[in-house]
Write a protein that holds these residues in place. Structure first.
Motif, PDB file in Angstrom:
ATOM      1  N   GLU A 222      12.987   8.279 -13.700  1.00  0.00           N
ATOM      2  CA  GLU A 222      12.370   8.536 -12.393  1.00  0.00           C
ATOM      3  C   GLU A 222      11.971   7.225 -11.736  1.00  0.00           C
ATOM      4  OE1 GLU A 222       9.452   8.940  -9.436  1.00  0.00           O
ATOM      5  OE2 GLU A 222       8.938   8.162 -11.412  1.00  0.00           O
ATOM      6  N   PHE A 223      11.381   6.320 -12.494  1.00  0.00           N
ATOM      7  CA  PHE A 223      10.961   5.024 -11.946  1.00  0.00           C
ATOM      8  C   PHE A 223      12.178   4.236 -11.434  1.00  0.00           C
ATOM      9  CE2 PHE A 223       9.843   0.577 -11.908  1.00  0.00           C
ATOM     10  CZ  PHE A 223       8.528   0.553 -11.492  1.00  0.00           C
ATOM     11  N   THR A 224      13.230   4.218 -12.211  1.00  0.00           N
ATOM     12  CA  THR A 224      14.450   3.488 -11.839  1.00  0.00           C
ATOM     13  C   THR A 224      15.014   3.997 -10.514  1.00  0.00           C
ATOM     14  OG1 THR A 224      15.025   3.079 -14.149  1.00  0.00           O
ATOM     15  CG2 THR A 224      16.821   2.967 -12.532  1.00  0.00           C
ATOM     16  N   ARG A 225      15.174   5.309 -10.422  1.00  0.00           N
ATOM     17  CA  ARG A 225      15.751   5.883  -9.193  1.00  0.00           C
ATOM     18  C   ARG A 225      14.792   5.711  -8.016  1.00  0.00           C
ATOM     19  NH1 ARG A 225      20.410   8.808 -10.168  1.00  0.00           N
ATOM     20  NH2 ARG A 225      20.821   9.312 -12.355  1.00  0.00           N
ATOM     21  N   PHE A 226      13.502   5.893  -8.278  1.00  0.00           N
ATOM     22  CA  PHE A 226      12.516   5.681  -7.213  1.00  0.00           C
ATOM     23  C   PHE A 226      12.581   4.257  -6.678  1.00  0.00           C
ATOM     24  CE2 PHE A 226       8.531   3.737  -6.000  1.00  0.00           C
ATOM     25  CZ  PHE A 226       8.082   4.577  -4.999  1.00  0.00           C
ATOM     26  N   HIS A 227      12.584   3.297  -7.565  1.00  0.00           N
ATOM     27  CA  HIS A 227      12.560   1.884  -7.141  1.00  0.00           C
ATOM     28  C   HIS A 227      13.758   1.565  -6.253  1.00  0.00           C
ATOM     29  CE1 HIS A 227      11.356  -2.426  -7.672  1.00  0.00           C
ATOM     30  NE2 HIS A 227      12.623  -2.602  -7.332  1.00  0.00           N
ATOM     31  N   ILE A 228      14.932   1.978  -6.687  1.00  0.00           N
ATOM     32  CA  ILE A 228      16.147   1.689  -5.918  1.00  0.00           C
ATOM     33  C   ILE A 228      16.079   2.355  -4.545  1.00  0.00           C
ATOM     34  CG2 ILE A 228      18.639   2.105  -5.806  1.00  0.00           C
ATOM     35  CD1 ILE A 228      18.702   1.679  -8.851  1.00  0.00           C
ATOM     36  N   ARG A 229      15.679   3.617  -4.516  1.00  0.00           N
ATOM     37  CA  ARG A 229      15.652   4.338  -3.236  1.00  0.00           C
ATOM     38  C   ARG A 229      14.597   3.783  -2.296  1.00  0.00           C
ATOM     39  NH1 ARG A 229      14.748  10.088  -5.006  1.00  0.00           N
ATOM     40  NH2 ARG A 229      14.352   8.679  -6.692  1.00  0.00           N
ATOM     41  N   PHE A 230      13.375   3.592  -2.821  1.00  0.00           N
ATOM     42  CA  PHE A 230      12.277   3.114  -1.979  1.00  0.00           C
ATOM     43  C   PHE A 230      12.611   1.757  -1.379  1.00  0.00           C
ATOM     44  CE2 PHE A 230       8.234   1.105  -1.015  1.00  0.00           C
ATOM     45  CZ  PHE A 230       7.468   2.144  -0.499  1.00  0.00           C
ATOM     46  N   HIS A 231      13.146   0.871  -2.181  1.00  0.00           N
ATOM     47  CA  HIS A 231      13.461  -0.473  -1.688  1.00  0.00           C
ATOM     48  C   HIS A 231      14.664  -0.451  -0.750  1.00  0.00           C
ATOM     49  CE1 HIS A 231      10.533  -1.475  -4.708  1.00  0.00           C
ATOM     50  NE2 HIS A 231      10.541  -2.729  -4.329  1.00  0.00           N
ATOM     51  N   HIS A 232      15.621   0.428  -1.034  1.00  0.00           N
ATOM     52  CA  HIS A 232      16.773   0.561  -0.143  1.00  0.00           C
ATOM     53  C   HIS A 232      16.350   1.026   1.247  1.00  0.00           C
ATOM     54  CE1 HIS A 232      19.792   3.258   1.754  1.00  0.00           C
ATOM     55  NE2 HIS A 232      20.578   2.215   1.582  1.00  0.00           N
ATOM     56  N   ASP A 233      15.328   1.877   1.298  1.00  0.00           N
ATOM     57  CA  ASP A 233      14.913   2.479   2.578  1.00  0.00           C
ATOM     58  C   ASP A 233      14.162   1.501   3.488  1.00  0.00           C
ATOM     59  OD1 ASP A 233      16.077   4.847   1.937  1.00  0.00           O
ATOM     60  OD2 ASP A 233      14.226   5.846   1.286  1.00  0.00           O
TER      61      ASP A 233
ATOM     62  N   ASP B  25       0.840  -1.207   0.000  1.00  0.00           N
ATOM     63  CA  ASP B  25       0.000   0.000   0.000  1.00  0.00           C
ATOM     64  C   ASP B  25       0.875   1.257   0.000  1.00  0.00           C
ATOM     65  OD1 ASP B  25      -2.355  -1.389  -0.043  1.00  0.00           O
ATOM     66  OD2 ASP B  25      -2.751  -1.227   2.106  1.00  0.00           O
ATOM     67  N   GLU B  26       1.920   1.212   0.814  1.00  0.00           N
ATOM     68  CA  GLU B  26       2.829   2.361   0.892  1.00  0.00           C
ATOM     69  C   GLU B  26       3.533   2.577  -0.451  1.00  0.00           C
ATOM     70  OE1 GLU B  26       6.325   3.867   4.003  1.00  0.00           O
ATOM     71  OE2 GLU B  26       5.709   1.775   3.978  1.00  0.00           O
ATOM     72  N   LEU B  27       3.935   1.458  -1.081  1.00  0.00           N
ATOM     73  CA  LEU B  27       4.599   1.547  -2.389  1.00  0.00           C
ATOM     74  C   LEU B  27       3.678   2.195  -3.422  1.00  0.00           C
ATOM     75  CD1 LEU B  27       6.991   0.688  -4.285  1.00  0.00           C
ATOM     76  CD2 LEU B  27       5.769  -1.469  -4.614  1.00  0.00           C
ATOM     77  N   LEU B  28       2.430   1.729  -3.480  1.00  0.00           N
ATOM     78  CA  LEU B  28       1.494   2.265  -4.478  1.00  0.00           C
ATOM     79  C   LEU B  28       1.122   3.717  -4.163  1.00  0.00           C
ATOM     80  CD1 LEU B  28      -0.768  -0.870  -5.040  1.00  0.00           C
ATOM     81  CD2 LEU B  28       0.969   0.075  -6.578  1.00  0.00           C
ATOM     82  N   ALA B  29       1.018   4.041  -2.876  1.00  0.00           N
ATOM     83  CA  ALA B  29       0.716   5.439  -2.512  1.00  0.00           C
ATOM     84  C   ALA B  29       1.856   6.358  -2.936  1.00  0.00           C
ATOM     85  CB  ALA B  29       0.470   5.549  -1.008  1.00  0.00           C
ATOM     86  N   ALA B  30       3.075   5.884  -2.780  1.00  0.00           N
ATOM     87  CA  ALA B  30       4.231   6.700  -3.174  1.00  0.00           C
ATOM     88  C   ALA B  30       4.240   6.918  -4.687  1.00  0.00           C
ATOM     89  CB  ALA B  30       5.522   6.021  -2.721  1.00  0.00           C
TER      90      ALA B  30
ATOM     91  N   GLN C  30      -0.075  -4.340  -9.909  1.00  0.00           N
ATOM     92  CA  GLN C  30      -0.366  -2.920 -10.175  1.00  0.00           C
ATOM     93  C   GLN C  30       0.918  -2.120 -10.335  1.00  0.00           C
ATOM     94  OE1 GLN C  30      -3.263  -0.695  -7.719  1.00  0.00           O
ATOM     95  NE2 GLN C  30      -4.055  -2.681  -7.082  1.00  0.00           N
ATOM     96  N   TYR C  31       1.876  -2.411  -9.454  1.00  0.00           N
ATOM     97  CA  TYR C  31       3.152  -1.687  -9.510  1.00  0.00           C
ATOM     98  C   TYR C  31       3.907  -2.018 -10.799  1.00  0.00           C
ATOM     99  CZ  TYR C  31       7.841  -0.146  -8.157  1.00  0.00           C
ATOM    100  OH  TYR C  31       9.072   0.458  -8.112  1.00  0.00           O
ATOM    101  N   GLU C  32       3.977  -3.301 -11.119  1.00  0.00           N
ATOM    102  CA  GLU C  32       4.678  -3.723 -12.334  1.00  0.00           C
ATOM    103  C   GLU C  32       4.019  -3.137 -13.586  1.00  0.00           C
ATOM    104  OE1 GLU C  32       6.040  -8.029 -10.411  1.00  0.00           O
ATOM    105  OE2 GLU C  32       4.470  -7.968 -11.938  1.00  0.00           O
ATOM    106  N   ASN C  33       2.693  -2.992 -13.530  1.00  0.00           N
ATOM    107  CA  ASN C  33       1.985  -2.461 -14.696  1.00  0.00           C
ATOM    108  C   ASN C  33       2.419  -1.040 -15.034  1.00  0.00           C
ATOM    109  OD1 ASN C  33       0.591  -4.784 -15.181  1.00  0.00           O
ATOM    110  ND2 ASN C  33      -1.312  -4.122 -14.195  1.00  0.00           N
ATOM    111  N   GLU C  34       2.801  -0.267 -14.005  1.00  0.00           N
ATOM    112  CA  GLU C  34       3.240   1.095 -14.324  1.00  0.00           C
ATOM    113  C   GLU C  34       4.527   1.056 -15.138  1.00  0.00           C
ATOM    114  OE1 GLU C  34       3.980   3.858 -11.102  1.00  0.00           O
ATOM    115  OE2 GLU C  34       4.597   5.400 -12.541  1.00  0.00           O
ATOM    116  N   LEU C  35       5.433   0.150 -14.768  1.00  0.00           N
ATOM    117  CA  LEU C  35       6.679   0.057 -15.541  1.00  0.00           C
ATOM    118  C   LEU C  35       6.389  -0.394 -16.966  1.00  0.00           C
ATOM    119  CD1 LEU C  35       9.693   0.113 -15.947  1.00  0.00           C
ATOM    120  CD2 LEU C  35       9.857  -2.120 -14.801  1.00  0.00           C
ATOM    121  N   GLU C  36       5.514  -1.390 -17.119  1.00  0.00           N
ATOM    122  CA  GLU C  36       5.212  -1.838 -18.483  1.00  0.00           C
ATOM    123  C   GLU C  36       4.576  -0.710 -19.288  1.00  0.00           C
ATOM    124  OE1 GLU C  36       2.621  -5.230 -19.033  1.00  0.00           O
ATOM    125  OE2 GLU C  36       3.079  -5.253 -21.179  1.00  0.00           O
TER     126      GLU C  36
END
Lengths: 195, 195
Positions: A89-100, A68-73, A129-135
DNA sequence: GTCTATAAGTGGATAGAC
DNA sequence: GTCTATCCACTTATAGAC
């Protein structure tokens, strides 16, 4: 961490979730006992059941909260108007969000098999849902003529796996900073889908 | 699967390993009991201890066996003389080898935390040997002037994660055959390191 | 080599006192 | 809301019969 008797309804709930997150990530859901979680929080095992109906609900709540937090972000991000900028933006977001939140990420990937079938389906739906945004970004790039991708579905899975892998090796204070790592991965992502 | 009494030393050992591999992959090491493994094999729990000293050794043996097999398969490959061909061979090999033994791959990644520190170090050392071959290929390509890689260590981790990810989504009989998937991944790998 | 029986301990979850 | 006490199913591993 031992406490004497008393009521702490407003803080005990979150503390149970924090303790369970940490312990599940380090030892695995099946290997962690309710008594162990209670000890971390500083209560007796019986007290946990004022906050959660059972151990399974505790696991599901942690995974659902993470997604839920991932999709809200993601919903809070204003998309760039071109596919290349959106992908960066997606690439940098993914790395940062998951790192945190390494513990939540670890659990969300490793403990799927410990969910009941119903809970599993709900979690997988959120992840899709999250993967669909990347596709969607990849398809936009192909339409714009700036990306050349053999198969957007496969490329989505390939890129997500690559980016999530950062968590398995990156450690703060090593040879590279996280922004440097972001840039290296963005270079590889960009080239892999380039025309 | 129930059997009556009798001696079966030559077949029971492998059957224990096969049953443990399947069960550990599906439910996780901590969630599988020795009784469950014994039931799958068709013996009583006590009989398992004629073949393994304890549950931990069973897990370690499975992971070590998998990585030994992986390294032996690599040692049998005659390397091409140029980095591009070597990288294509490595890419297709990785996808095929991991596709052929999903349970062992899953365990080798997911159950690291259930190893004793000594066993963990031995497994990680074997894994690093495998990763080193990929980094060697990338370095060769940079030296030859055919690859442009920002950081060979990071690129190694990125590509391994990407390729291993095939196991999380690919299913036989779907839209794509495994050779088609290999080709799509090779296209992305090639471009991501291209000059 | 496998069986049965058992040791010694831990698991999730609940009941009732305070 | 938390405690103590408890239920009982289940855990890994071992001992000794066959």
């Amino acid at each position: 961490m031992a406490r004497t008797q008393g009521s702490h309804s407003d803080i005990t709930g979150p503390r149970i979730r924090e303790a369970a997150l940490r312990l599940f990530a380090r030892q695995g859901y099946a290997a962690v006992s309710m008594r162990q979680i209670a000890a971390e929080v500083g209560v007796q095992a019986g007290a946990l059941y004022n906050y959660i109906p059972d151990k399974q609900s505790l696991l599901f709540g942690l995974m659902k909260g993470h997604l839920d937090e991932l999709l809200a972000a993601r919903a809070a991000v204003v998309p760039a108007d071109n596919a290349v900028d959106r992908l960066e933006e997606f690439t940098r977001f993914h790395i940062r969000f998951h790192h945190d939140r390494p513990d939540a990420v670890f659990i969300a990937y490793m403990e799927l098999r410990n969910l009941t079938p119903e809970n599993f389906a709900r979690i997988e739906s959120l992840r899709r849902q999250y993967e669909n945004e990347l596709e969607d970004i990849l398809r936009q790039g192909v339409t714009e003529g700036v990306f050349d991708v053999p198969d957007t579905k496969v490329a989505t899975m390939a890129l997500i796996a690559m980016l999530t892998g950062v968590n398995t090796w990156f450690r703060e204070g090593g040879r590279l900073s996280l922004p440097e790592v972001e840039t290296i991965y963005w270079t590889m992502v960009r080239k892999s889908v380039a025309r």
